[in-house]
Design an enzyme around this catalytic site. Structure first.
Site, PDB file in Angstrom:
ATOM      1  N   LEU A  62      23.213 -73.110  31.795  1.00  0.00           N
ATOM      2  CA  LEU A  62      21.843 -73.628  31.775  1.00  0.00           C
ATOM      3  C   LEU A  62      21.077 -73.164  30.546  1.00  0.00           C
ATOM      4  O   LEU A  62      20.523 -73.959  29.801  1.00  0.00           O
ATOM      5  CB  LEU A  62      21.081 -73.172  33.030  1.00  0.00           C
ATOM      6  CG  LEU A  62      21.645 -73.487  34.411  1.00  0.00           C
ATOM      7  CD1 LEU A  62      20.693 -72.958  35.484  1.00  0.00           C
ATOM      8  CD2 LEU A  62      21.881 -74.970  34.597  1.00  0.00           C
ATOM      9  N   ILE A  65      25.839 -67.022  28.909  1.00  0.00           N
ATOM     10  CA  ILE A  65      26.625 -67.689  29.933  1.00  0.00           C
ATOM     11  C   ILE A  65      27.690 -66.734  30.471  1.00  0.00           C
ATOM     12  O   ILE A  65      28.620 -66.334  29.755  1.00  0.00           O
ATOM     13  CB  ILE A  65      27.285 -68.974  29.383  1.00  0.00           C
ATOM     14  CG1 ILE A  65      26.220 -69.870  28.721  1.00  0.00           C
ATOM     15  CG2 ILE A  65      28.010 -69.704  30.502  1.00  0.00           C
ATOM     16  CD1 ILE A  65      25.044 -70.228  29.616  1.00  0.00           C
ATOM     17  N   GLN A 102       9.638 -30.678  49.153  1.00  0.00           N
ATOM     18  CA  GLN A 102       8.903 -31.860  49.591  1.00  0.00           C
ATOM     19  C   GLN A 102       8.937 -32.987  48.552  1.00  0.00           C
ATOM     20  O   GLN A 102       9.053 -34.175  48.906  1.00  0.00           O
ATOM     21  CB  GLN A 102       7.458 -31.483  49.913  1.00  0.00           C
ATOM     22  CG  GLN A 102       6.677 -32.592  50.597  1.00  0.00           C
ATOM     23  CD  GLN A 102       5.277 -32.145  50.979  1.00  0.00           C
ATOM     24  OE1 GLN A 102       4.486 -31.753  50.117  1.00  0.00           O
ATOM     25  NE2 GLN A 102       4.977 -32.184  52.272  1.00  0.00           N
ATOM     26  N   HIS A 160      18.647 -36.327  40.030  1.00  0.00           N
ATOM     27  CA  HIS A 160      19.781 -35.662  39.391  1.00  0.00           C
ATOM     28  C   HIS A 160      19.361 -34.817  38.184  1.00  0.00           C
ATOM     29  O   HIS A 160      20.169 -34.019  37.684  1.00  0.00           O
ATOM     30  CB  HIS A 160      20.805 -36.705  38.918  1.00  0.00           C
ATOM     31  CG  HIS A 160      21.736 -37.169  39.987  1.00  0.00           C
ATOM     32  ND1 HIS A 160      21.331 -37.988  41.022  1.00  0.00           N
ATOM     33  CD2 HIS A 160      23.060 -36.929  40.190  1.00  0.00           C
ATOM     34  CE1 HIS A 160      22.373 -38.260  41.800  1.00  0.00           C
ATOM     35  NE2 HIS A 160      23.416 -37.615  41.327  1.00  0.00           N
ATOM     36  N   GLY A 161      18.144 -35.009  37.711  1.00  0.00           N
ATOM     37  CA  GLY A 161      17.697 -34.255  36.548  1.00  0.00           C
ATOM     38  C   GLY A 161      18.524 -34.603  35.322  1.00  0.00           C
ATOM     39  O   GLY A 161      18.899 -35.754  35.115  1.00  0.00           O
ATOM     40  N   GLU A 202      18.830 -65.128  37.289  1.00  0.00           N
ATOM     41  CA  GLU A 202      18.597 -66.136  38.340  1.00  0.00           C
ATOM     42  C   GLU A 202      17.111 -66.423  38.544  1.00  0.00           C
ATOM     43  O   GLU A 202      16.639 -66.613  39.668  1.00  0.00           O
ATOM     44  CB  GLU A 202      19.235 -65.705  39.676  1.00  0.00           C
ATOM     45  CG  GLU A 202      20.714 -65.443  39.615  1.00  0.00           C
ATOM     46  CD  GLU A 202      21.527 -66.674  39.290  1.00  0.00           C
ATOM     47  OE1 GLU A 202      20.987 -67.786  39.365  1.00  0.00           O
ATOM     48  OE2 GLU A 202      22.709 -66.517  38.943  1.00  0.00           O
ATOM     49  N   THR A 228      13.345 -65.065  36.614  1.00  0.00           N
ATOM     50  CA  THR A 228      12.651 -63.777  36.545  1.00  0.00           C
ATOM     51  C   THR A 228      11.845 -63.530  37.814  1.00  0.00           C
ATOM     52  O   THR A 228      11.504 -64.458  38.555  1.00  0.00           O
ATOM     53  CB  THR A 228      11.684 -63.747  35.345  1.00  0.00           C
ATOM     54  OG1 THR A 228      10.647 -64.709  35.578  1.00  0.00           O
ATOM     55  CG2 THR A 228      12.399 -64.065  34.048  1.00  0.00           C
ATOM     56  N   GLU A 231       8.836 -62.742  37.959  1.00  0.00           N
ATOM     57  CA  GLU A 231       7.529 -63.393  37.828  1.00  0.00           C
ATOM     58  C   GLU A 231       7.601 -64.828  38.343  1.00  0.00           C
ATOM     59  O   GLU A 231       6.693 -65.311  39.041  1.00  0.00           O
ATOM     60  CB  GLU A 231       7.081 -63.367  36.362  1.00  0.00           C
ATOM     61  CG  GLU A 231       6.679 -61.983  35.843  1.00  0.00           C
ATOM     62  CD  GLU A 231       7.851 -61.042  35.670  1.00  0.00           C
ATOM     63  OE1 GLU A 231       7.636 -59.815  35.771  1.00  0.00           O
ATOM     64  OE2 GLU A 231       8.988 -61.516  35.444  1.00  0.00           O
TER      65      GLU A 231
END
Length: 385
Positions: free
Chosen positions: A126, A158, A281, A340-341, A365, A367, A369
């Site tokens: 496309l 593609i 926490q 994981h830092g 597929e 965006t 938006e």
């Protein structure tokens, strides 16, 4: 929508087979292939044997005939292990779905069995260099000459462009038509004289899969490869993209789940100030949000896939699923890296790959938006006053 006992048993067997395939043939090599950006040729052969290239193709044409809801679960599992593999399947099956829904019986019998085995593999063409979201602005033309169409133009980004051999190709058969979509058509285009790969496109993530530019120079396609009739190109694209958006939503769930799994594991192994970091926490709150995003994304994706199972129009549900699940993947991949830092920034840990792969999902597929605009439009249509 509840599944019958037979359907539920089939789904369980399929998912068990996929899990074994991933454990034996993907997990041991995924990191190496991904870092080398190497096409996973041996894995693709295994995928053919497993029948994945015929996952949603009806059984009468040689496919597995899976319901979209089962297919979504397959894609979630594959994406949690290595997202690129799900893209190799997705673009191919969008093409197959377009043929199944818009093709003639002769076209179905000529192509779907070969698609199902993976003998003929490819995808959807496309996007063009100057047109992504605005598909009506494509410039690739197909001029009718006798019993052929002569195609000229360029497509880009593609999937399966290099190793694939057949593509559902969106063209302009009437460049002057108004509205523009009435001049758009779709052809089944197999590689041959006049159809060449321009170049392989390098990417931040989503490695291994071949993303390419395709060039058409006086490329001739038999007229009987026209899908749905002239002027039906946009309808053809839409008929496949609903499945594609469910696929991308399922990929988002898989990536978000893997990010959560890695974070939960590391949070129990890593200790600071004399205790595992999950007891702090700040980390606990991140884990709770990540888990909630995964569950919500999975439920939205299941709802959209079940609408496809019923044959319902589902751009509203698929748009929501694609929007939320892909954003969940981006957010969870970032949070996993932060948990994981410094190690999360290292190629030794899978979270850096998730962090590079996830952004593609909010673009591909359609965006996110665009998904928001589709959702809003359908919301108003459903609630007219």
């Amino acid at each position: 929508m509840s599944a019958s006992p037979d359907t539920g048993e089939q789904e369980r067997l399929i998912l068990d087979a996929v899990d074994r395939f991933l454990e034996r043939h993907v997990r041991p090599v995924a990191a190496k292939l991904e870092h080398a950006d190497e096409y996973p040729a041996e894995i693709v052969e295994r995928m053919k044997e497993l029948g994945l290239f015929g996952a949603v193709i009806p059984a009468e044409y040689g496919g597995l005939g899976l319901r979209p809801s089962t297919y979504a679960k397959v894609i979630e599992r594959i994406s949690a292990e290595w997202m690129s593999l799900s893209g190799i399947v997705n673009s191919h099956l969008i093409m197959a779905r377009i043929v199944d829904r818009m093709g003639t019986e002769a076209q179905k019998r000529a192509f779907l069995p070969r698609f199902a085995t993976g003998e003929l593999r490819g995808g959807l063409a496309l996007t063009e260099p100057d047109c992504g979201t605005d598909l009506q602005a494509i410039r690739t033309t197909a001029r009718r000459e006798g019993d052929h169409y002569v195609v000229n133009g360029t497509k880009t980004w593609i999937s399966n462009g290099i190793f694939g051999s057949c593509f559902a190709l969106l063209v302009k058969t009437d460049p002057e038509a108004q509205p523009r979509h009435r001049g758009m058509s779709m052809l089944l285009a197999e590689k041959g004289p006049g159809f060449r790969v321009g170049r392989r496109l390098e990417k931040l993530g989503y490695k291994g899969i071949d993303s390419a530019e395709l060039v058409f120079e006086d490329y001739r396609v038999p007229a009987d490869r026209l899908l749905g009739g002239e002027g039906q190109g946009m309808a053809c694209a839409i008929s496949g993209l609903e499945l594609g958006r469910v696929n991308v939503a399922a990929r988002g769930v898989g990536v978000a789940q893997r990010a959560l799994d890695e974070a939960v594991r590391y949070a129990q192994q890593r200790r600071t100030f004399g205790r595992p970091i999950h007891e702090h926490q700040a980390i606990a709150l991140k884990l709770a949000d990540m888990a909630t995003r995964v569950e919500a994304a999975r439920l939205l994706t299941e709802k959209a896939a079940q609408a496809l199972d019923r044959g319902d129009r589902c751009d509203y549900e698929a748009g929501m699923a694609k929007l939320f699940a892909t954003e969940a993947a981006v957010e969870n991949s970032l949070e996993a890296m932060r948990i994981h830092g410094g190690y999360g920034y290292s190629k030794e840990f899978v979270v850096e790959r998730l962090y590079r792969d996830a952004p593609l999902l909010v673009i591909g597929e359609g965006t996110n938006e665009i998904q928001r605009l589709v959702i809003a439009k359908r919301l108003i249509e459903r609630n007219r006053i």
